[in-house]
Design a protein around this motif. Structure first.
Motif, PDB file in Angstrom:
ATOM      1  N   PHE A 185     -88.473  70.345  45.878  1.00  0.00           N
ATOM      2  CA  PHE A 185     -90.044  70.293  45.465  1.00  0.00           C
ATOM      3  C   PHE A 185     -90.439  68.844  45.818  1.00  0.00           C
ATOM      4  O   PHE A 185     -89.822  67.861  45.707  1.00  0.00           O
ATOM      5  CB  PHE A 185     -90.151  70.297  43.943  1.00  0.00           C
TER       6      PHE A 185
ATOM      7  N   THR B 159     -92.485  65.965  45.262  1.00  0.00           N
ATOM      8  CA  THR B 159     -93.378  65.353  44.167  1.00  0.00           C
ATOM      9  C   THR B 159     -93.568  63.923  44.581  1.00  0.00           C
ATOM     10  O   THR B 159     -93.143  63.330  45.318  1.00  0.00           O
ATOM     11  CB  THR B 159     -92.566  65.217  42.768  1.00  0.00           C
TER      12      THR B 159
ATOM     13  N   VAL C  61     -87.441  66.612  44.796  1.00  0.00           N
ATOM     14  CA  VAL C  61     -86.661  67.113  43.592  1.00  0.00           C
ATOM     15  C   VAL C  61     -85.636  68.205  44.360  1.00  0.00           C
ATOM     16  O   VAL C  61     -86.084  69.223  44.950  1.00  0.00           O
ATOM     17  CB  VAL C  61     -87.224  67.706  42.581  1.00  0.00           C
TER      18      VAL C  61
ATOM     19  N   GLY D 120     -83.234  73.051  32.771  1.00  0.00           N
ATOM     20  CA  GLY D 120     -83.412  71.988  33.967  1.00  0.00           C
ATOM     21  C   GLY D 120     -82.274  72.482  34.748  1.00  0.00           C
ATOM     22  O   GLY D 120     -82.269  71.681  35.853  1.00  0.00           O
ATOM     23  N   SER D 121     -81.226  73.263  34.618  1.00  0.00           N
ATOM     24  CA  SER D 121     -80.345  73.357  35.475  1.00  0.00           C
ATOM     25  C   SER D 121     -80.632  74.234  36.853  1.00  0.00           C
ATOM     26  O   SER D 121     -80.008  74.397  37.628  1.00  0.00           O
ATOM     27  CB  SER D 121     -79.198  74.024  34.649  1.00  0.00           C
TER      28      SER D 121
ATOM     29  N   SER E 101     -84.411  78.976  36.331  1.00  0.00           N
ATOM     30  CA  SER E 101     -85.974  79.613  36.631  1.00  0.00           C
ATOM     31  C   SER E 101     -86.266  79.692  38.097  1.00  0.00           C
ATOM     32  O   SER E 101     -86.789  80.432  38.739  1.00  0.00           O
ATOM     33  CB  SER E 101     -86.872  79.364  35.772  1.00  0.00           C
ATOM     34  N   VAL E 102     -85.959  78.417  38.463  1.00  0.00           N
ATOM     35  CA  VAL E 102     -86.181  78.213  39.915  1.00  0.00           C
ATOM     36  C   VAL E 102     -85.434  79.141  40.950  1.00  0.00           C
ATOM     37  O   VAL E 102     -86.083  79.783  41.893  1.00  0.00           O
ATOM     38  CB  VAL E 102     -85.932  76.634  40.360  1.00  0.00           C
TER      39      VAL E 102
ATOM     40  N   PRO F 229     -95.683  72.867  46.136  1.00  0.00           N
ATOM     41  CA  PRO F 229     -94.931  71.795  46.414  1.00  0.00           C
ATOM     42  C   PRO F 229     -93.577  72.120  46.738  1.00  0.00           C
ATOM     43  O   PRO F 229     -92.745  71.791  47.460  1.00  0.00           O
ATOM     44  CB  PRO F 229     -94.863  70.760  45.337  1.00  0.00           C
TER      45      PRO F 229
ATOM     46  N   HIS G 271     -79.846  80.673  27.935  1.00  0.00           N
ATOM     47  CA  HIS G 271     -79.143  79.617  27.727  1.00  0.00           C
ATOM     48  C   HIS G 271     -78.360  79.776  26.742  1.00  0.00           C
ATOM     49  O   HIS G 271     -77.432  79.119  26.023  1.00  0.00           O
ATOM     50  CB  HIS G 271     -79.608  78.294  27.662  1.00  0.00           C
TER      51      HIS G 271
ATOM     52  N   LEU H  45     -82.406  64.813  39.809  1.00  0.00           N
ATOM     53  CA  LEU H  45     -82.328  65.671  40.848  1.00  0.00           C
ATOM     54  C   LEU H  45     -83.025  65.347  42.292  1.00  0.00           C
ATOM     55  O   LEU H  45     -82.976  65.928  43.155  1.00  0.00           O
ATOM     56  CB  LEU H  45     -82.783  66.998  40.373  1.00  0.00           C
TER      57      LEU H  45
HETATM   58  N1  ATP Z   1     -93.141  72.828  40.681  1.00  0.00           N
HETATM   59  C1  ATP Z   1     -92.193  72.028  40.261  1.00  0.00           C
HETATM   60  N2  ATP Z   1     -92.287  70.752  40.910  1.00  0.00           N
HETATM   61  C2  ATP Z   1     -91.129  69.814  40.701  1.00  0.00           C
HETATM   62  N3  ATP Z   1     -90.055  69.999  39.955  1.00  0.00           N
HETATM   63  C3  ATP Z   1     -89.881  71.283  39.617  1.00  0.00           C
HETATM   64  C4  ATP Z   1     -90.933  72.209  39.868  1.00  0.00           C
HETATM   65  N4  ATP Z   1     -90.216  73.391  39.217  1.00  0.00           N
HETATM   66  C5  ATP Z   1     -89.087  72.968  38.825  1.00  0.00           C
HETATM   67  N5  ATP Z   1     -88.928  71.887  39.112  1.00  0.00           N
HETATM   68  C6  ATP Z   1     -87.610  71.249  38.645  1.00  0.00           C
HETATM   69  O1  ATP Z   1     -86.630  71.910  38.988  1.00  0.00           O
HETATM   70  C7  ATP Z   1     -85.309  71.738  37.911  1.00  0.00           C
HETATM   71  C8  ATP Z   1     -84.985  73.306  37.382  1.00  0.00           C
HETATM   72  O2  ATP Z   1     -85.665  73.732  36.612  1.00  0.00           O
HETATM   73  P1  ATP Z   1     -85.825  74.972  36.124  1.00  0.00           P
HETATM   74  O3  ATP Z   1     -87.237  75.587  35.625  1.00  0.00           O
HETATM   75  O4  ATP Z   1     -85.454  76.358  37.264  1.00  0.00           O
HETATM   76  O5  ATP Z   1     -84.778  75.026  34.935  1.00  0.00           O
HETATM   77  P2  ATP Z   1     -84.132  76.156  34.045  1.00  0.00           P
HETATM   78  O6  ATP Z   1     -82.739  76.126  34.063  1.00  0.00           O
HETATM   79  O7  ATP Z   1     -85.052  77.078  33.969  1.00  0.00           O
HETATM   80  O8  ATP Z   1     -84.634  75.262  32.531  1.00  0.00           O
HETATM   81  P3  ATP Z   1     -85.220  76.091  31.098  1.00  0.00           P
HETATM   82  O9  ATP Z   1     -83.761  76.831  30.462  1.00  0.00           O
HETATM   83  O10 ATP Z   1     -85.721  75.112  30.499  1.00  0.00           O
HETATM   84  O11 ATP Z   1     -86.097  77.268  31.512  1.00  0.00           O
HETATM   85  C9  ATP Z   1     -86.150  70.872  37.073  1.00  0.00           C
HETATM   86  O12 ATP Z   1     -85.437  69.633  37.039  1.00  0.00           O
HETATM   87  C10 ATP Z   1     -87.464  71.010  37.084  1.00  0.00           C
HETATM   88  O13 ATP Z   1     -88.002  69.586  36.700  1.00  0.00           O
END
Ligand code: ATP
Ligand code: MG
Lengths: 309, 351
Positions: B15, B17, B22, B45-46, B49-50, B63, B215, B281
């Motif tokens: 991403f 930013t 990131v 944050g691991s 979701s991404v 982004p 989680h 990250l």
């Molecule tokens: N649009 C974005 N812009 C910048 N960074 C992002 C964006 N989306 C996600 N991130 C970063 O990507 C990383 C992973 O986020 P993600 O949402 O996948 O975490 P997660 O494992 O799903 O956490 P959670 O259990 O809280 O849902 C995080 O550090 C987050 O800050």
């Protein structure tokens, strides 16, 4: 629903009563009288006039008379213009103002929503910057300055439109634009931020996950939710268009209600002031009621209950 | 041998930013067989979701940047597809259940239409048939009075019922892959159990593959066939449920297992947490990203990134502790005890 509307109508009556009372006393407080501008008035004639119009009675008698007259929508004759009743003046000039007002509102909503949607769809790209700049300009430039500028450039210099008067559709374009511009700017900003907010919401992401196309999502999902704040603005918009017309009708010499209203105040034409004030109040109070009812049709989460204020 | 439906190879998502780039997902590999359920677990944050959004190409660009990798769905790479081509995959082949049912439904559209919309988008059926199917789906996900509910708005549903609607929407076009991103996190405990029950039913009755993000390791033991443990944008351990629960190899997995809340804890036993916080990250650390929080870290952990070591046919872990020359570290006793307690409870829940 019926209960709710009845309740609201009662509030409207109370509000009207307060408005009539406040206007009555404010008129008394303001210096001058309807006949002050007629310089060489023999005192006897003035005395006679005051008596005819009941201006010599103690204030509570006058107040009572006003209340009764107002309740029966009998505002009497103009104190300034002979043989013209207030009701006639309203019914003659209101259609003009109504046309102008509706035109201005349609322009404000149409351009505002369009610009807002485009800005949101091209977020942080050229169309967004362009629309936002115009919107900010529209909000910050007062309508009377805009009116003057438009008269100078579009009417006087380019000759595209008549400078002033009211003889056809052509005459209404500049004044309607002058009234609408700042509201269009406001609605554009409102629509834009609301659209952007919706675009980041989960249900839009879900709509994408469903495999819907970009435009389908905008028209089927986002727009309706994004327009809710705009609907809320319709009440203030009506009020803004009405007050805007006071100034603009004078600048463009339009024989509308707004012009009469302003003139009646300068002339201390008590009966006309009273009539137009009550008339405007009724329109505005009903406009707000209609907006609230409209809202429930667009947002299913809002239910009109008797309990809701 | 079941057919492989999804294969993710070296997926990297960045991403852009203001603070810098990131590196949210940093080289993820996994595959998924038909009818299989894969759980992805990891701290907040691991990158869970991404990763899951990336599979459906739902990452906003910008982004987001698909820096590298392939997403092979039935052998076809989704990464280079246009948005238009993707819209034929989304909702149709791959569907998603979102975390928060309070916000994932359109508040001003009737629930029925939100379901039929998917059917009409992807299947050649009449409106009446779509409606019939939607009512079937509502019944299937356990919503009483489906005909009446069909014409209601989301605010007339409770949280649990809304999540059922979201699940019905996800199932509407018979997807081959269902991604559930923490589908129970936003719900209260009793409702969570009901939704999990429903998910298990779906799993049993269809050949749909499921990626289940959570989680909560307790949930994992309950629903998954295989588990991928994510840390700082990478999969650090990968194996069957048995591999992960009976024979965890990565110290981060130990930490996760040790930090599972356990209601029958001894009073003197504190809830264990993994000390420290996930790495930045934007500037991922050199070597093993987990080194700074790892009490068993060795010198090499700060120097070189560990490869995926193979533990068994099905089990992989990304830690230098598996190197033949590394000291043999036994499973911490506290973690072992937790696992035992947990499996016992999981067995009860399954009865
Ligand atoms: N649009 C974005 N812009 C910048 N960074 C992002 C964006 N989306 C996600 N991130 C970063 O990507 C990383 C992973 O986020 P993600 O949402 O996948 O975490 P997660 O494992 O799903 O956490 P959670 O259990 O809280 O849902 C995080 O550090 C987050 O800050
Ligand atoms: Mg997440």
């Amino acid at each position: 629903m019926i209960n709710y509307i009845l309740k609201r109508l009662m509030y409207i009556l109370i509000a009207l009563f307060v408005i009539v009372t406040v206007t009555f006393f404010l008129m008394r407080l303001a210096p001058g009288s309807p006949f002050a501008s007629e310089r060489n008035f023999p005192p006897q004639i003035e005395e006679k006039l005051n008596e005819t119009y009941g201006l010599n009675n103690p204030w509570y008698i006058q107040y009572k008379d006003y209340l009764i007259d107002t309740a029966s929508f009998n505002f009497g004759e103009s104190m300034k213009y002979k043989a013209r009743s207030t009701n006639d003046m309203i019914s003659e000039s209101f259609p003009v103002s109504l046309t102008l007002g509706i035109e201005a509102m349609l322009l404000a909503i149409g351009f505002g929503v369009l610009a807002g949607v485009i800005a949101a769809l091209y977020h942080n790209k050229f169309p967004d910057y362009l629309a936002t700049t115009i919107a900010v300009l529209g909000i910050s430039v007062p309508s009377f300055i805009l009116a003057g500028l438009m008269q100078y450039f579009f009417a006087y210099k380019l000759g595209l439109f008549p400078v002033s008067g009211w003889k056809g559709f052509n005459y209404s374009i500049l004044p309607a634009l002058a009234i609408a511009f700042s509201h269009a700017g406001f609605i554009a900003k409102l629509t834009r931020s609301s659209m952007l907010e919706q675009n980041h919401s989960e249900y839009v992401k879900m709509a994408r996950a469903k495999g819907l196309g970009k435009w389908t999502i905008v028209f089927r999902h986002t727009l309706r939710n994004a327009l809710l704040p705009v609907i809320t603005y319709l009440g203030p918009l009506t009020a803004g268009v009405v007050t805007g017309s006071f100034i603009i009708e004078n600048i463009f010499a339009i024989p509308g209600l707004g012009k009469h209203f302003v003139q009646s105040i300068t002339n201390r034409d008590y009966t006309v002031i009273m009539g137009t004030t009550v008339f405007y109040s009724i329109i505005l109070l009903f406009a707000i009621l209609i907006v609230d009812i409209l809202y429930t049709f667009i947002d299913p989460r809002i239910k009109l209950k008797g309990a809701k204020k | 041998m079941a057919k492989t439906i999804l294969e993710v190879k070296d997926l990297k998502i960045n991403f852009k930013t203001y603070a810098g780039l990131v590196h949210a997902v940093r080289g993820v590999n996994f595959d998924l067989k038909e009818g299989e359920t894969l759980a992805i677990v990891g701290e907040s944050g691991s990158g869970k979701s991404v990763t899951s959004n990336a599979l459906m190409k739902l990452i906003p660009q910008p982004p987001g940047i698909y820096a590298s990798g392939q997403i092979l769905f039935n052998g076809r790479d989704l990464v280079p597809l246009s948005d238009k081509e993707m819209s034929k995959v989304r909702g149709n082949d791959i569907a998603m259940i979102f975390q928060d049912p309070m916000t994932s439904l359109n508040p001003t559209m009737k629930v029925g239409r939100q379901i039929t919309e998917v059917i009409l988008q992807h299947k050649k059926v009449s409106k009446a048939d779509a409606k019939k199917r939607a009512i079937e789906l509502l019944t299937q996900v356990g919503i009483p009075f489906p005909e009446k509910r069909y014409n209601q708005y989301p605010h007339e549903f409770s949280g649990g019922m809304r999540q059922r609607v979201v699940i019905a929407i996800a199932l509407a076009a018979d997807p081959k892959l269902l991604i559930a991103d923490e589908p129970t996190t936003a719900l209260d405990v009793t409702i969570q159990a009901q939704i999990l029950e429903l998910m298990k039913e779906i799993q049993k009755n269809s050949k749909t593959s499921i990626i289940f993000i959570t989680h909560d390791l307790g949930v994992v033991a309950n629903v998954a066939d295989r588990v991928a443990v994510m840390y700082a944008g990478q999969i650090v351990e990968y194996g069957t449920v048995d591999d992960i629960f009976y024979n965890p190899k990565h110290p981060y997995t130990w930490g996760l297992l040790g930090s599972m809340p356990d209601l029958d804890n001894d009073a003197d036993e504190l809830l264990r947490t993994i000390p420290g916080s996930p790495p930045d990250l934007i500037h991922p650390p050199r070597g093993d990203a987990f080194a700074a929080r790892n009490e068993y870290a060795m010198a090499i952990d700060y120097e070189q990134e560990p490869p995926m070591f193979q533990v068994s046919d099905t089990h992989f872990a990304k830690t230098w502790l598996l190197h033949p020359d590394a000291p043999k570290i036994p499973l911490p006793a506290a973690v072992a005890k937790r696992i035992e307690g947990y499996l016992a409870k999981g067995a009860q829940a399954n009865d």
